[in-house]
Motif scaffolding. Sequence first.
Motif, short mmCIF file in Angstrom:
data_model
loop_
_atom_site.label_atom_id
_atom_site.label_comp_id
_atom_site.label_asym_id
_atom_site.label_seq_id
_atom_site.Cartn_x
_atom_site.Cartn_y
_atom_site.Cartn_z
N GLU A 15 0.58 -0.94 0.06
CA GLU A 15 -0.43 0.34 0.13
C GLU A 15 1.02 1.30 -0.23
O GLU A 15 2.13 0.92 0.43
CB GLU A 15 -1.00 0.07 1.02
CG GLU A 15 -2.14 -0.85 1.32
CD GLU A 15 -2.83 -1.53 2.78
OE1 GLU A 15 -2.92 -0.22 3.23
OE2 GLU A 15 -3.90 -1.94 2.30
N ALA A 17 0.64 5.31 0.28
CA ALA A 17 0.19 7.01 0.15
C ALA A 17 0.80 7.92 0.14
O ALA A 17 1.91 8.12 0.60
CB ALA A 17 -0.72 6.90 1.91
N TYR A 18 0.14 9.13 -0.59
CA TYR A 18 0.75 9.96 -1.52
C TYR A 18 0.53 11.33 -2.00
O TYR A 18 -0.93 10.95 -1.86
CB TYR A 18 2.23 9.45 -1.90
CG TYR A 18 1.22 8.55 -3.42
CD1 TYR A 18 0.72 9.39 -5.32
CD2 TYR A 18 0.90 7.34 -3.69
CE1 TYR A 18 -0.39 8.84 -5.66
CE2 TYR A 18 0.38 7.01 -4.50
CZ TYR A 18 -0.41 7.29 -5.90
OH TYR A 18 -0.91 6.74 -6.57
N ARG A 104 -4.58 6.75 -2.40
CA ARG A 104 -3.86 5.77 -1.65
C ARG A 104 -3.96 4.83 -2.73
O ARG A 104 -4.85 4.21 -3.60
CB ARG A 104 -4.70 5.09 0.40
CG ARG A 104 -5.00 6.21 -0.06
CD ARG A 104 -6.47 5.86 1.41
NE ARG A 104 -7.44 6.22 0.45
CZ ARG A 104 -7.95 7.48 0.17
NH1 ARG A 104 -7.62 9.06 0.22
NH2 ARG A 104 -8.76 7.37 -0.89
N THR A 106 -3.51 0.54 -3.58
CA THR A 106 -2.92 -0.77 -3.53
C THR A 106 -2.42 -1.65 -4.27
O THR A 106 -3.62 -2.01 -5.02
CB THR A 106 -4.03 -1.82 -2.66
OG1 THR A 106 -4.69 -0.41 -1.68
CG2 THR A 106 -4.44 -3.05 -2.21
N ASN A 116 -8.54 8.22 -4.20
CA ASN A 116 -8.39 9.22 -3.64
C ASN A 116 -9.63 9.71 -3.49
O ASN A 116 -11.32 9.24 -3.17
CB ASN A 116 -7.69 10.48 -4.79
CG ASN A 116 -9.17 10.38 -6.01
OD1 ASN A 116 -10.43 10.54 -6.08
ND2 ASN A 116 -8.28 10.19 -7.35
N THR A 120 -12.19 5.71 -7.47
CA THR A 120 -11.47 4.33 -7.16
C THR A 120 -11.32 3.85 -8.27
O THR A 120 -12.57 3.65 -8.86
CB THR A 120 -12.13 3.73 -5.59
OG1 THR A 120 -12.14 4.42 -5.11
CG2 THR A 120 -11.30 2.67 -5.49
N GLY A 157 6.02 7.20 -1.32
CA GLY A 157 4.58 7.12 -0.68
C GLY A 157 4.56 5.03 0.25
O GLY A 157 3.59 5.88 0.87
N THR A 159 6.19 2.81 3.53
CA THR A 159 6.61 3.50 4.24
C THR A 159 7.38 3.11 4.94
O THR A 159 8.11 3.28 5.64
CB THR A 159 5.10 2.53 5.41
OG1 THR A 159 4.68 1.21 5.49
CG2 THR A 159 3.83 3.65 5.27
#
Length: 178
Positions: A15, A17-18, A104, A106, A116, A120, A157, A159
Motif C-alpha cells: 500500500e 499513500a501520497y 492511496r 494498493t 482518492n 476509486t 508513498g 512506508t
Amino acid sequence: MVMDMGRDAGQGVVELAYQHVVGDFQGALRERERLRRRRWLRWWAVGAIAFAFVLNASLSAAGREKPDWFLLILMPLAAALLFLTPRLQARAFLKLAAHNGAFRATVSDAGVTVANDNSTTSVNWSAQPRYRETADAFITYSDDKNASCFTVLPKRGLTAPADTDRLRAILDRHLARA
C-alpha cells in the motif's frame, strides 16, 4: 505499509499513500517518451525550426533578404513550446491530481487500485502490462504504441524501504520491464 494476506509467501499487498508532485508526472512523461516509437520527431522538429531561424536571421543580417519579423518571432516561440511540452503536460496532470486530494494505492496480485477523495480506479495487469522504475517511482504503462495510459506509484508513498523490494517483486511477477 505491507500487509501479508495469509496466502503463500509470494502473495501480498503493498500500500502507498501520497500526494502527487509535478516531478511524478515529469518522470512518467519522460519515461513514456522513451517508450514511444516516434520519440525523435519532436527533437527533429525543434532542430529544424532552429535551423530555419538561424538561416532566416543570418540572411537578414547579411542584407540578402528583408527580415521576416513574423518568422523571427514565431520560430523561437514554436521551438520553446515544443521543448517545454512535457513540462507543461506534467503541470496540467498535477493540476488535475490536486483536485482529487491525497491518493492511496494498493498493489496486489490482482492489479493496482488507486483511490482518492473523489474516486476509486482498479487497473488489471493486462491493461497496463509493462512498467519502468525510476529513482523516484514505479510507472506502469499500457501497451499501445504511444503508451497513452499510465499509473504513477511514487516510492515516497511507501512506508518502509523493504516495501520497495516487495512492490518490485509484485510488478516483476505480473509485468514486463519496459
